[in-house]
Write an enzyme that holds these catalytic residues in place. Structure first.
Site, PDB file in Angstrom:
ATOM      1  N   HIS A   1      -7.905  -1.164  -9.424  1.00 30.48           N
ATOM      2  CA  HIS A   1      -7.712  -0.087  -8.451  1.00 30.48           C
ATOM      3  C   HIS A   1      -6.654   0.896  -8.937  1.00 30.48           C
ATOM      4  O   HIS A   1      -6.810   2.116  -8.778  1.00 30.48           O
ATOM      5  CB  HIS A   1      -7.309  -0.678  -7.105  1.00 30.48           C
ATOM      6  CG  HIS A   1      -7.249   0.321  -6.000  1.00 30.48           C
ATOM      7  ND1 HIS A   1      -8.340   1.039  -5.594  1.00 30.48           N
ATOM      8  CD2 HIS A   1      -6.213   0.731  -5.213  1.00 30.48           C
ATOM      9  CE1 HIS A   1      -8.000   1.857  -4.605  1.00 30.48           C
ATOM     10  NE2 HIS A   1      -6.710   1.681  -4.359  1.00 30.48           N
TER      11      HIS A   1
ATOM     12  N   ASP B   1       0.841  -1.188   0.000  1.00 28.52           N
ATOM     13  CA  ASP B   1       0.000   0.000   0.000  1.00 28.52           C
ATOM     14  C   ASP B   1       0.880   1.243   0.000  1.00 28.52           C
ATOM     15  O   ASP B   1       1.807   1.344   0.809  1.00 28.52           O
ATOM     16  CB  ASP B   1      -0.894   0.004   1.236  1.00 28.52           C
ATOM     17  CG  ASP B   1      -2.103   0.895   1.093  1.00 28.52           C
ATOM     18  OD1 ASP B   1      -2.185   1.617   0.084  1.00 28.52           O
ATOM     19  OD2 ASP B   1      -2.959   0.872   1.987  1.00 28.52           O
TER      20      ASP B   1
END
Length: 324
Positions: free
Chosen positions: A214, A143
Protein backbone atom coordinates in the site's frame (compact mmCIF):
# COMPACT_ATOMS: atom_id res chain seq x y z
CA UNK A 1 -10.45 32.50 3.70
CA UNK A 2 -10.28 28.78 3.06
CA UNK A 3 -12.72 26.43 4.72
CA UNK A 4 -11.43 24.58 7.77
CA UNK A 5 -9.76 21.81 5.77
CA UNK A 6 -6.64 21.48 7.91
CA UNK A 7 -7.46 20.27 11.40
CA UNK A 8 -5.86 18.16 14.07
CA UNK A 9 -7.09 14.56 13.86
CA UNK A 10 -10.59 14.47 15.31
CA UNK A 11 -12.02 11.85 17.64
CA UNK A 12 -15.35 11.78 15.81
CA UNK A 13 -16.64 12.62 12.34
CA UNK A 14 -19.74 12.34 10.19
CA UNK A 15 -19.52 12.05 6.42
CA UNK A 16 -22.79 13.03 4.75
CA UNK A 17 -23.35 12.88 0.97
CA UNK A 18 -26.63 14.15 -0.49
CA UNK A 19 -28.26 14.92 -3.83
CA UNK A 20 -30.19 18.17 -4.22
CA UNK A 21 -33.63 17.73 -5.73
CA UNK A 22 -34.46 19.70 -8.91
CA UNK A 23 -36.00 23.04 -7.99
CA UNK A 24 -34.27 23.14 -4.58
CA UNK A 25 -31.19 25.09 -5.69
CA UNK A 26 -32.17 28.27 -3.81
CA UNK A 27 -32.60 26.30 -0.59
CA UNK A 28 -29.21 24.65 -1.04
CA UNK A 29 -27.48 27.98 -1.75
CA UNK A 30 -29.06 29.54 1.33
CA UNK A 31 -27.90 26.66 3.53
CA UNK A 32 -24.37 26.88 2.18
CA UNK A 33 -24.30 30.62 2.89
CA UNK A 34 -25.44 30.01 6.49
CA UNK A 35 -23.33 26.93 7.18
CA UNK A 36 -20.48 28.70 8.98
CA UNK A 37 -22.92 30.48 11.29
CA UNK A 38 -24.83 27.28 11.92
CA UNK A 39 -21.58 25.51 12.83
CA UNK A 40 -20.63 28.31 15.23
CA UNK A 41 -24.05 28.19 16.87
CA UNK A 42 -23.89 24.45 17.52
CA UNK A 43 -20.24 24.52 18.56
CA UNK A 44 -20.63 27.53 20.87
CA UNK A 45 -21.77 25.36 23.75
CA UNK A 46 -18.44 23.46 23.73
CA UNK A 47 -15.78 25.46 21.86
CA UNK A 48 -12.99 23.35 23.34
CA UNK A 49 -14.29 20.38 21.33
CA UNK A 50 -13.54 22.10 18.00
CA UNK A 51 -16.63 21.42 15.92
CA UNK A 52 -16.07 22.13 12.24
CA UNK A 53 -17.76 21.43 8.92
CA UNK A 54 -16.27 21.45 5.43
CA UNK A 55 -18.66 21.31 2.48
CA UNK A 56 -17.80 20.19 -1.04
CA UNK A 57 -19.86 20.72 -4.21
CA UNK A 58 -20.11 18.12 -6.98
CA UNK A 59 -19.73 18.97 -10.67
CA UNK A 60 -23.34 18.39 -11.68
CA UNK A 61 -24.69 20.64 -8.92
CA UNK A 62 -22.18 23.43 -9.55
CA UNK A 63 -23.77 24.41 -12.86
CA UNK A 64 -27.20 24.45 -11.23
CA UNK A 65 -26.10 26.77 -8.42
CA UNK A 66 -23.74 29.32 -9.94
CA UNK A 67 -23.28 31.31 -13.11
CA UNK A 68 -19.51 31.24 -12.73
CA UNK A 69 -17.80 28.53 -14.78
CA UNK A 70 -16.77 25.50 -12.74
CA UNK A 71 -13.32 25.23 -11.19
CA UNK A 72 -10.75 23.99 -13.69
CA UNK A 73 -10.38 20.45 -12.33
CA UNK A 74 -13.94 19.80 -11.16
CA UNK A 75 -15.43 16.75 -12.87
CA UNK A 76 -17.31 13.59 -11.89
CA UNK A 77 -15.28 10.96 -10.07
CA UNK A 78 -13.61 8.69 -12.61
CA UNK A 79 -14.21 5.06 -11.76
CA UNK A 80 -11.43 2.54 -12.32
CA UNK A 81 -11.43 -1.14 -13.25
CA UNK A 82 -8.31 -3.20 -12.89
CA UNK A 83 -7.77 -6.87 -13.56
CA UNK A 84 -9.13 -7.81 -10.12
CA UNK A 85 -10.50 -4.72 -8.37
CA UNK A 86 -12.85 -1.84 -9.16
CA UNK A 87 -13.16 1.69 -7.80
CA UNK A 88 -16.80 2.57 -8.46
CA UNK A 89 -18.00 6.08 -9.22
CA UNK A 90 -21.06 7.10 -7.19
CA UNK A 91 -23.07 10.30 -7.42
CA UNK A 92 -23.15 13.11 -4.91
CA UNK A 93 -24.11 16.79 -5.12
CA UNK A 94 -22.89 17.87 -1.68
CA UNK A 95 -20.43 16.43 0.84
CA UNK A 96 -20.55 17.56 4.46
CA UNK A 97 -17.45 16.61 6.46
CA UNK A 98 -18.24 17.22 10.14
CA UNK A 99 -15.51 16.85 12.76
CA UNK A 100 -15.19 17.28 16.51
CA UNK A 101 -13.76 15.77 19.64
CA UNK A 102 -17.33 14.66 20.46
CA UNK A 103 -19.77 12.81 18.26
CA UNK A 104 -22.79 14.53 19.80
CA UNK A 105 -21.72 17.88 18.35
CA UNK A 106 -21.35 16.37 14.90
CA UNK A 107 -24.73 14.69 15.34
CA UNK A 108 -26.46 17.93 16.29
CA UNK A 109 -24.94 19.89 13.42
CA UNK A 110 -25.94 17.19 10.95
CA UNK A 111 -29.46 17.26 12.38
CA UNK A 112 -29.68 21.02 11.91
CA UNK A 113 -28.32 20.81 8.35
CA UNK A 114 -30.83 18.14 7.38
CA UNK A 115 -33.65 20.05 9.09
CA UNK A 116 -32.87 23.02 6.84
CA UNK A 117 -32.73 20.77 3.78
CA UNK A 118 -35.75 18.61 4.63
CA UNK A 119 -37.68 17.73 1.48
CA UNK A 120 -34.98 19.25 -0.71
CA UNK A 121 -32.29 16.56 -0.67
CA UNK A 122 -31.90 12.81 -0.85
CA UNK A 123 -29.36 11.31 1.55
CA UNK A 124 -27.07 9.00 -0.43
CA UNK A 125 -24.54 8.06 2.24
CA UNK A 126 -24.14 8.75 5.95
CA UNK A 127 -21.21 7.40 7.94
CA UNK A 128 -20.25 8.03 11.56
CA UNK A 129 -16.49 7.69 11.99
CA UNK A 130 -14.43 7.40 15.14
CA UNK A 131 -10.84 7.54 16.28
CA UNK A 132 -9.63 3.98 16.82
CA UNK A 133 -6.96 3.75 19.51
CA UNK A 134 -3.76 5.59 18.45
CA UNK A 135 -4.93 6.79 15.00
CA UNK A 136 -5.21 3.22 13.66
CA UNK A 137 -7.62 1.77 11.16
CA UNK A 138 -9.55 -1.42 11.80
CA UNK A 139 -6.77 -3.39 10.11
CA UNK A 140 -4.60 -2.39 13.06
CA UNK A 141 -2.18 -0.04 11.29
CA UNK A 142 -1.64 3.68 11.89
CA UNK A 143 -3.50 5.72 9.27
CA UNK A 144 -2.30 9.09 7.96
CA UNK A 145 1.37 8.72 8.86
CA UNK A 146 2.62 10.59 5.79
CA UNK A 147 0.33 13.62 6.04
CA UNK A 148 2.32 16.82 5.47
CA UNK A 149 2.34 19.48 8.17
CA UNK A 150 2.52 23.26 8.38
CA UNK A 151 3.26 25.10 5.15
CA UNK A 152 3.64 21.83 3.27
CA UNK A 153 0.09 20.84 4.24
CA UNK A 154 -1.28 24.22 3.17
CA UNK A 155 0.50 23.95 -0.18
CA UNK A 156 -0.76 20.40 -0.70
CA UNK A 157 -4.45 21.31 -0.34
CA UNK A 158 -4.74 24.93 -1.49
CA UNK A 159 -5.42 26.05 -5.06
CA UNK A 160 -3.14 28.89 -6.13
CA UNK A 161 -2.15 30.51 -9.40
CA UNK A 162 -3.12 27.44 -11.44
CA UNK A 163 -6.78 28.53 -11.15
CA UNK A 164 -6.79 32.15 -9.88
CA UNK A 165 -10.58 32.54 -9.85
CA UNK A 166 -10.78 29.77 -7.25
CA UNK A 167 -7.57 30.43 -5.31
CA UNK A 168 -7.88 29.33 -1.70
CA UNK A 169 -10.20 26.45 -2.52
CA UNK A 170 -9.46 22.72 -2.51
CA UNK A 171 -10.64 19.44 -3.99
CA UNK A 172 -11.74 16.42 -1.99
CA UNK A 173 -12.23 12.80 -2.97
CA UNK A 174 -14.09 10.34 -0.73
CA UNK A 175 -14.40 6.57 -0.87
CA UNK A 176 -15.97 4.11 1.55
CA UNK A 177 -14.00 0.86 1.96
CA UNK A 178 -15.37 -2.30 3.58
CA UNK A 179 -12.86 -4.73 5.13
CA UNK A 180 -12.89 -8.52 5.20
CA UNK A 181 -11.53 -8.69 8.72
CA UNK A 182 -11.73 -12.48 8.95
CA UNK A 183 -9.46 -12.90 5.92
CA UNK A 184 -7.17 -10.13 7.13
CA UNK A 185 -6.77 -11.48 10.64
CA UNK A 186 -5.98 -14.92 9.23
CA UNK A 187 -2.74 -13.45 7.82
CA UNK A 188 0.38 -13.63 9.99
CA UNK A 189 1.46 -10.19 11.21
CA UNK A 190 4.61 -10.32 9.08
CA UNK A 191 2.49 -10.81 5.95
CA UNK A 192 0.13 -8.01 6.98
CA UNK A 193 3.17 -5.76 7.24
CA UNK A 194 4.21 -6.65 3.69
CA UNK A 195 0.71 -5.80 2.44
CA UNK A 196 0.82 -2.37 4.08
CA UNK A 197 4.56 -1.69 3.79
CA UNK A 198 5.03 -0.77 7.46
CA UNK A 199 5.73 -2.48 10.75
CA UNK A 200 2.48 -2.92 12.62
CA UNK A 201 3.63 -1.91 16.09
CA UNK A 202 6.21 0.79 15.39
CA UNK A 203 4.67 2.20 12.15
CA UNK A 204 8.15 2.31 10.57
CA UNK A 205 8.34 1.67 6.82
CA UNK A 206 9.83 -1.65 5.74
CA UNK A 207 13.30 -1.42 4.29
CA UNK A 208 12.50 -4.16 1.75
CA UNK A 209 9.34 -2.45 0.46
CA UNK A 210 7.23 -4.77 -1.73
CA UNK A 211 6.31 -3.18 -5.07
CA UNK A 212 2.63 -4.00 -4.51
CA UNK A 213 2.44 -2.75 -0.92
CA UNK A 214 0.00 0.00 0.00
CA UNK A 215 2.84 2.41 0.81
CA UNK A 216 4.50 1.82 -2.55
CA UNK A 217 1.25 2.18 -4.50
CA UNK A 218 0.26 5.46 -2.88
CA UNK A 219 3.65 7.18 -3.05
CA UNK A 220 3.60 9.54 -6.05
CA UNK A 221 6.95 10.94 -7.20
CA UNK A 222 7.37 13.30 -10.16
CA UNK A 223 10.17 12.73 -12.71
CA UNK A 224 12.21 15.46 -10.98
CA UNK A 225 12.05 13.54 -7.70
CA UNK A 226 9.34 15.68 -6.05
CA UNK A 227 6.93 13.65 -3.94
CA UNK A 228 3.33 14.79 -4.42
CA UNK A 229 1.33 15.05 -1.22
CA UNK A 230 -2.30 15.16 -0.09
CA UNK A 231 -3.94 15.51 3.33
CA UNK A 232 -5.98 12.52 4.49
CA UNK A 233 -8.45 12.55 7.35
CA UNK A 234 -9.61 8.93 7.20
CA UNK A 235 -11.80 7.49 9.94
CA UNK A 236 -12.73 4.01 11.05
CA UNK A 237 -16.39 3.03 11.09
CA UNK A 238 -18.35 -0.14 11.64
CA UNK A 239 -21.37 -2.01 12.91
CA UNK A 240 -20.21 -5.25 14.55
CA UNK A 241 -23.75 -6.59 14.82
CA UNK A 242 -24.09 -6.35 11.05
CA UNK A 243 -20.57 -7.58 10.41
CA UNK A 244 -19.60 -4.28 8.72
CA UNK A 245 -16.11 -2.87 9.27
CA UNK A 246 -14.49 -0.18 7.20
CA UNK A 247 -12.39 2.87 6.56
CA UNK A 248 -13.83 6.09 5.16
CA UNK A 249 -11.13 7.58 2.95
CA UNK A 250 -11.17 11.35 2.53
CA UNK A 251 -8.33 13.10 0.76
CA UNK A 252 -7.89 16.85 0.24
CA UNK A 253 -5.61 18.22 -2.47
CA UNK A 254 -4.97 21.31 -4.59
CA UNK A 255 -5.72 19.15 -7.64
CA UNK A 256 -7.57 15.85 -7.83
CA UNK A 257 -4.94 14.58 -10.27
CA UNK A 258 -2.65 13.53 -7.40
CA UNK A 259 -5.29 11.33 -5.76
CA UNK A 260 -6.42 10.02 -9.15
CA UNK A 261 -2.86 8.90 -9.87
CA UNK A 262 -2.76 7.12 -6.50
CA UNK A 263 -6.00 5.32 -7.28
CA UNK A 264 -4.75 4.38 -10.74
CA UNK A 265 -1.69 2.79 -9.15
CA UNK A 266 -3.82 1.06 -6.52
CA UNK A 267 -6.56 -0.41 -8.70
CA UNK A 268 -4.93 -0.83 -12.12
CA UNK A 269 -1.28 -0.92 -11.16
CA UNK A 270 1.92 0.44 -12.65
CA UNK A 271 2.62 -1.69 -14.56
CA UNK A 272 -0.98 -2.91 -15.05
CA UNK A 273 -1.71 -5.92 -12.88
CA UNK A 274 0.54 -4.80 -10.02
CA UNK A 275 -2.41 -3.72 -7.89
CA UNK A 276 -2.28 -2.60 -4.26
CA UNK A 277 -2.57 -5.76 -2.13
CA UNK A 278 -4.70 -4.00 0.46
CA UNK A 279 -7.55 -4.26 -2.08
CA UNK A 280 -7.56 -8.03 -1.61
CA UNK A 281 -9.00 -7.29 1.84
CA UNK A 282 -10.68 -3.87 1.43
CA UNK A 283 -13.42 -3.22 -1.14
CA UNK A 284 -14.32 0.27 -2.34
CA UNK A 285 -18.11 0.73 -2.50
CA UNK A 286 -18.36 4.49 -3.18
CA UNK A 287 -16.31 7.15 -4.95
CA UNK A 288 -17.05 10.86 -5.40
CA UNK A 289 -15.18 14.09 -6.18
CA UNK A 290 -16.10 17.56 -4.87
CA UNK A 291 -14.78 21.12 -5.00
CA UNK A 292 -14.32 22.91 -1.67
CA UNK A 293 -14.88 26.67 -2.20
CA UNK A 294 -13.59 29.33 0.13
CA UNK A 295 -15.79 30.36 3.04
CA UNK A 296 -16.24 33.80 1.47
CA UNK A 297 -17.57 32.31 -1.75
CA UNK A 298 -20.12 30.20 0.09
CA UNK A 299 -21.37 33.18 2.06
CA UNK A 300 -21.53 35.60 -0.88
CA UNK A 301 -20.85 34.13 -4.33
CA UNK A 302 -20.35 36.91 -6.85
CA UNK A 303 -22.88 35.40 -9.23
CA UNK A 304 -25.90 33.23 -8.55
CA UNK A 305 -28.55 31.45 -10.53
CA UNK A 306 -28.53 29.04 -13.46
CA UNK A 307 -25.36 28.17 -15.31
CA UNK A 308 -26.47 29.91 -18.50
CA UNK A 309 -27.96 33.33 -19.12
CA UNK A 310 -31.34 33.73 -20.88
CA UNK A 311 -29.64 33.96 -24.28
CA UNK A 312 -27.94 30.61 -23.65
CA UNK A 313 -24.44 32.01 -23.15
CA UNK A 314 -22.32 31.02 -20.18
CA UNK A 315 -22.32 33.65 -17.44
CA UNK A 316 -18.80 34.55 -16.33
CA UNK A 317 -18.29 35.85 -12.82
CA UNK A 318 -15.32 36.54 -10.56
CA UNK A 319 -14.97 35.06 -7.13
CA UNK A 320 -13.56 36.94 -4.46
CA UNK A 321 -3.60 15.23 5.66
CA UNK A 322 -0.23 9.10 4.88
CA UNK A 323 -2.40 6.44 3.53
CA UNK A 324 -5.27 6.11 1.08
Amino acid sequence: MSQDVLREPAKAAIFLVVDVRPGSEDTARALLADLAGLTRAVGFRAPEDQLSCVVGIGSSLWRRLYQAPPPRDLHPFRGLSGARHTAPATHGDLLFHLRSRRLDLCFELERQVLRRLAGHVQVLDEVQGFKYFDERDLLGFVDGTENPEGRAATAAVTIGDQDPAYAGGSYVIVQKYLHDLDAWQALPVAEQERVIGRQKLSDIELTDQPANSHVAATTIVDPDGTERQIVRDNMAFGTPGAGEFGTYFIGYAATPAVIERMLQRMFVGEPPGNHDRILDFSTAVTGSLFFVPTAEFLEAPSTRGPATSPDGSLGIGSLRRSRT
